[in-house]
Design an enzyme around this catalytic site. Sequence first.
Site, PDB file in Angstrom:
ATOM      1  CB  CYS A 127      -0.837   0.062   1.205  1.00 15.48           C
ATOM      2  SG  CYS A 127      -2.135  -1.312   1.260  1.00 15.48           S
ATOM      3  CG  HIS A 268      -3.181   3.284   2.487  1.00 19.93           C
ATOM      4  ND1 HIS A 268      -3.662   3.023   1.548  1.00 19.93           N
ATOM      5  CD2 HIS A 268      -3.086   2.481   3.395  1.00 19.93           C
ATOM      6  CE1 HIS A 268      -3.935   1.640   1.428  1.00 19.93           C
ATOM      7  NE2 HIS A 268      -4.119   1.282   2.176  1.00 19.93           N
ATOM      8  CG  ASN A 298      -6.881  -0.759   1.528  1.00 20.47           C
ATOM      9  OD1 ASN A 298      -5.497  -0.529   0.211  1.00 20.47           O
ATOM     10  ND2 ASN A 298      -6.500  -1.415   2.530  1.00 20.47           N
TER      11      ASN A 298
HETATM   12  N1  COA Z   1     -18.047  -8.546  10.351  1.00 19.47           N
HETATM   13  C1  COA Z   1     -18.540  -9.412  11.327  1.00 19.47           C
HETATM   14  N2  COA Z   1     -17.870  -9.297  12.119  1.00 19.47           N
HETATM   15  C2  COA Z   1     -15.867  -9.761  11.998  1.00 19.47           C
HETATM   16  C3  COA Z   1     -15.792  -8.878  10.686  1.00 19.47           C
HETATM   17  C4  COA Z   1     -16.711  -9.087   9.505  1.00 19.47           C
HETATM   18  N3  COA Z   1     -17.017  -7.930   8.342  1.00 19.47           N
HETATM   19  N4  COA Z   1     -14.365  -8.971  10.560  1.00 19.47           N
HETATM   20  C5  COA Z   1     -13.896  -9.791  11.733  1.00 19.47           C
HETATM   21  N5  COA Z   1     -14.817  -9.637  12.763  1.00 19.47           N
HETATM   22  C6  COA Z   1     -15.225  -9.929  13.747  1.00 19.47           C
HETATM   23  C7  COA Z   1     -14.282 -11.167  14.574  1.00 19.47           C
HETATM   24  O1  COA Z   1     -13.837 -12.034  13.841  1.00 19.47           O
HETATM   25  C8  COA Z   1     -13.747 -11.527  15.731  1.00 19.47           C
HETATM   26  O2  COA Z   1     -14.805 -11.801  16.693  1.00 19.47           O
HETATM   27  P1  COA Z   1     -14.480 -12.433  17.511  1.00 19.47           P
HETATM   28  O3  COA Z   1     -14.137 -11.133  18.608  1.00 19.47           O
HETATM   29  O4  COA Z   1     -15.238 -13.374  18.153  1.00 19.47           O
HETATM   30  O5  COA Z   1     -13.358 -13.152  16.746  1.00 19.47           O
HETATM   31  C9  COA Z   1     -14.436  -9.336  16.102  1.00 19.47           C
HETATM   32  O6  COA Z   1     -15.103  -9.015  14.513  1.00 19.47           O
HETATM   33  C10 COA Z   1     -13.770  -8.521  16.364  1.00 19.47           C
HETATM   34  O7  COA Z   1     -12.333  -8.735  15.246  1.00 19.47           O
HETATM   35  P2  COA Z   1     -11.562  -7.352  15.781  1.00 19.47           P
HETATM   36  O8  COA Z   1     -10.223  -8.100  15.404  1.00 19.47           O
HETATM   37  O9  COA Z   1     -11.209  -7.451  17.139  1.00 19.47           O
HETATM   38  O10 COA Z   1     -11.727  -5.671  15.453  1.00 19.47           O
HETATM   39  P3  COA Z   1     -11.045  -5.002  14.763  1.00 19.47           P
HETATM   40  O11 COA Z   1     -11.798  -3.478  16.133  1.00 19.47           O
HETATM   41  O12 COA Z   1      -9.049  -4.858  15.191  1.00 19.47           O
HETATM   42  O13 COA Z   1     -11.777  -4.047  13.273  1.00 19.47           O
HETATM   43  C11 COA Z   1     -10.361  -4.569  11.162  1.00 19.47           C
HETATM   44  C12 COA Z   1     -10.552  -5.149  12.498  1.00 19.47           C
HETATM   45  C13 COA Z   1      -9.841  -5.767  10.398  1.00 19.47           C
HETATM   46  C14 COA Z   1     -11.453  -4.327  11.201  1.00 19.47           C
HETATM   47  C15 COA Z   1      -8.763  -3.875  11.870  1.00 19.47           C
HETATM   48  O14 COA Z   1      -8.029  -4.519  12.782  1.00 19.47           O
HETATM   49  C16 COA Z   1      -8.470  -3.069  11.039  1.00 19.47           C
HETATM   50  O15 COA Z   1      -8.893  -2.049   9.768  1.00 19.47           O
HETATM   51  N6  COA Z   1      -7.388  -3.827  11.116  1.00 19.47           N
HETATM   52  C17 COA Z   1      -6.390  -3.415  10.326  1.00 19.47           C
HETATM   53  C18 COA Z   1      -6.414  -3.581   8.494  1.00 19.47           C
HETATM   54  C19 COA Z   1      -5.813  -3.099   7.103  1.00 19.47           C
HETATM   55  O16 COA Z   1      -5.994  -1.418   7.359  1.00 19.47           O
HETATM   56  N7  COA Z   1      -5.356  -3.810   6.099  1.00 19.47           N
HETATM   57  C20 COA Z   1      -4.457  -3.304   4.988  1.00 19.47           C
HETATM   58  C21 COA Z   1      -3.150  -2.011   5.180  1.00 19.47           C
HETATM   59  S1  COA Z   1      -2.540  -1.666   4.266  1.00 19.47           S
END
Ligand code: COA
Length: 341
Positions: A127, A268, A298
């Site tokens: 990215c 980003h 993204n």
């Molecule tokens: N819909 C519903 N639930 C979802 C889900 C979705 N699309 N994706 C994940 N979950 C669930 C998880 O399984 C987890 O469940 P559990 O507690 O039973 O295990 C719960 O939601 C919470 O997950 P968590 O990881 O705590 O959520 P979060 O607040 O960290 O948000 C992301 C998840 C992926 C949105 C966040 O971590 C994120 O944006 N990370 C960076 C990713 C990124 O930017 N990547 C590219 C970088 S260039």
Amino acid sequence: MTMKNRPHPRPSHPRRNAAIVGTGAYLPERVLTNAELEKMVDTTNDWIITRTGISERRIAAADEFTSDMGAAAARMAIAKAGISPTDIDLVILATSTPDTIFPSAACRIQHMIGATRAAAFDLQAACSGFLYGMIIAEQFIASHAHETVLVIGSEKLSSIVNWEDRNTCVLFGDGAGAAIMQAAPEGKRGLLATDMGSDGAQTDILHMPAGGCRMPITPEVLAQKKNSIHMSGKEVYRYAVGAMNASAERSLQLSGLSAADLQWVIPHQANLRIISSVTERLGVGMDRVILNLERYGNTSAACIPIALHESSESGKIKAGDNLLLVAFGGGLTWASAVLEW
Ligand code: COA
């Protein structure tokens, strides 16, 4: 082709500033909404919006590839810059989803747009790729080695998303953005400062395990969907905020500007919460942040050039504005730039 290449002058001229003199973008027509994703995986529109800020994303057609989207964005940037494709000395394509591992998709684009004098290569910094490309382009221009460099970010991430994995499939989209870079025109300062870095100790928190020589594609690999994006969301989140913030601070300091001097920040577009944490730490209100992730998700290396193009076309970004661009991605990689538009 080589015979037509202009010899690289190596004059003892002082370094000169580089600037973006034209931008372009291309988004595929097909819109994939959160409501549609609710039917594909166990998720909700509400979860996606509150955790990421994304409402919809674009998906390229089956016969539409990274090179096609990159070429479309490039043609627009060439027209906006008022140059001819044969003016281009170098084509840098930032992508994690090249049409083929080799030859580069940059070479395909070079041919498609008729940049017959240009050298061309793909750049892999996930990215952060567009900003890495911009910083490389700046070196060629500042040193007088090249006059005109085309930097593109183009991604068909839908081709490497596991559409059964709700942790990742809601985040990504397809698209392309491009910029023509030349020496800063009279009266414009262009790029003021840049920063780039990486941390290879974190390769496994955001990666595509298979498809390279480390794990060639086999029926087992395909069955386990290892040729798709794998991510530890929470860890990526934590690193993203720290790395983007530190890089932005470094570029700002090098530029001699402060956050108060910035008209716009173009981050980003991975996650609205990441963006607001970074900008809050910098002391920049969200009213000075350019966002498009709600509509496109993204698009990796394409996020920043798409946002640059759309916001300059809409008149949001005006000549003379000070911009901070900052990105973060797999590798891990990060980069930032402060520039006068
Ligand atoms: N819909 C519903 N639930 C979802 C889900 C979705 N699309 N994706 C994940 N979950 C669930 C998880 O399984 C987890 O469940 P559990 O507690 O039973 O295990 C719960 O939601 C919470 O997950 P968590 O990881 O705590 O959520 P979060 O607040 O960290 O948000 C992301 C998840 C992926 C949105 C966040 O971590 C994120 O944006 N990370 C960076 C990713 C990124 O930017 N990547 C590219 C970088 S260039």
